[in-house]
Structure formats: C-alpha cells, structure tokens
Design a protein around this motif. Structure first.
Motif, PDB file in Angstrom:
ATOM      1  N   GLY A   1      29.170  30.747  39.624  1.00  0.00           N
ATOM      2  CA  GLY A   1      29.028  31.684  40.397  1.00  0.00           C
ATOM      3  C   GLY A   1      30.131  32.394  40.608  1.00  0.00           C
ATOM      4  N   LEU A   2      31.729  31.188  41.101  1.00  0.00           N
ATOM      5  CA  LEU A   2      32.799  31.915  40.751  1.00  0.00           C
ATOM      6  C   LEU A   2      33.433  32.446  40.115  1.00  0.00           C
ATOM      7  N   ALA A   3      32.621  32.052  38.180  1.00  0.00           N
ATOM      8  CA  ALA A   3      32.485  32.505  37.079  1.00  0.00           C
ATOM      9  C   ALA A   3      32.460  33.916  37.051  1.00  0.00           C
TER      10      ALA A   3
ATOM     11  N   ALA B   1      32.507  39.697  37.313  1.00  0.00           N
ATOM     12  CA  ALA B   1      32.760  41.124  37.554  1.00  0.00           C
ATOM     13  C   ALA B   1      33.307  41.994  38.443  1.00  0.00           C
ATOM     14  N   ARG B   2      34.878  41.085  38.621  1.00  0.00           N
ATOM     15  CA  ARG B   2      35.752  41.406  39.619  1.00  0.00           C
ATOM     16  C   ARG B   2      35.054  42.156  40.803  1.00  0.00           C
ATOM     17  N   ALA B   3      34.001  40.994  41.887  1.00  0.00           N
ATOM     18  CA  ALA B   3      33.624  40.695  42.659  1.00  0.00           C
ATOM     19  C   ALA B   3      34.314  40.087  43.172  1.00  0.00           C
TER      20      ALA B   3
ATOM     21  N   LEU C   1      26.044  34.624  46.191  1.00  0.00           N
ATOM     22  CA  LEU C   1      24.569  34.978  45.542  1.00  0.00           C
ATOM     23  C   LEU C   1      24.521  34.655  43.700  1.00  0.00           C
ATOM     24  N   GLU C   2      25.469  34.621  42.870  1.00  0.00           N
ATOM     25  CA  GLU C   2      26.197  34.284  42.036  1.00  0.00           C
ATOM     26  C   GLU C   2      25.629  32.153  41.563  1.00  0.00           C
TER      27      GLU C   2
END
Length: 53
Positions: free
Chosen positions: A9-11, A16-18, A26-27
């Motif tokens: 999720g971090l990656a 996505a630069r989010a 979410l990821e």
C-alpha cells in the motif's frame, strides 16, 4: 492485515504521489484482496552432454 500488504500500500501510494494515510490504507486493502502470486513455473534443465577424454 499483514505487513506485506501495508508495504504494498505504501509503494502504490508513493507511485501515485498520494501521500495520505487514507491512500495507503486503501492500497493496502486492495493488496490484501488480491490473490497471492503463484511461483514462476520452471522447466527442468536438459542433461549436460558428457565430455569424452
């Protein structure tokens, strides 16, 4: 949730630069919902030709 899902999720959020906790969560949930990757299929190596002296 496993740590590998959080790392995924971090990656994904970084790609996505989010850079928010919501995006990471979410990821990570999306990564947890994906089926595990199957190991790559490998074929056995053909036998090596024997050298003659």
């Amino acid at each position: 949730m496993d740590s590998e899902h959080v790392v995924a999720g971090l990656a994904a959020a970084l790609r996505a630069r989010a850079l928010t906790a919501d995006a990471v969560a979410l990821e990570a949930r999306k990564a947890a919902d994906e089926p595990p990757a199957s190991p790559p299929r490998t074929r056995p190596r053909p036998p090596r030709p024997q050298s003659r002296p």
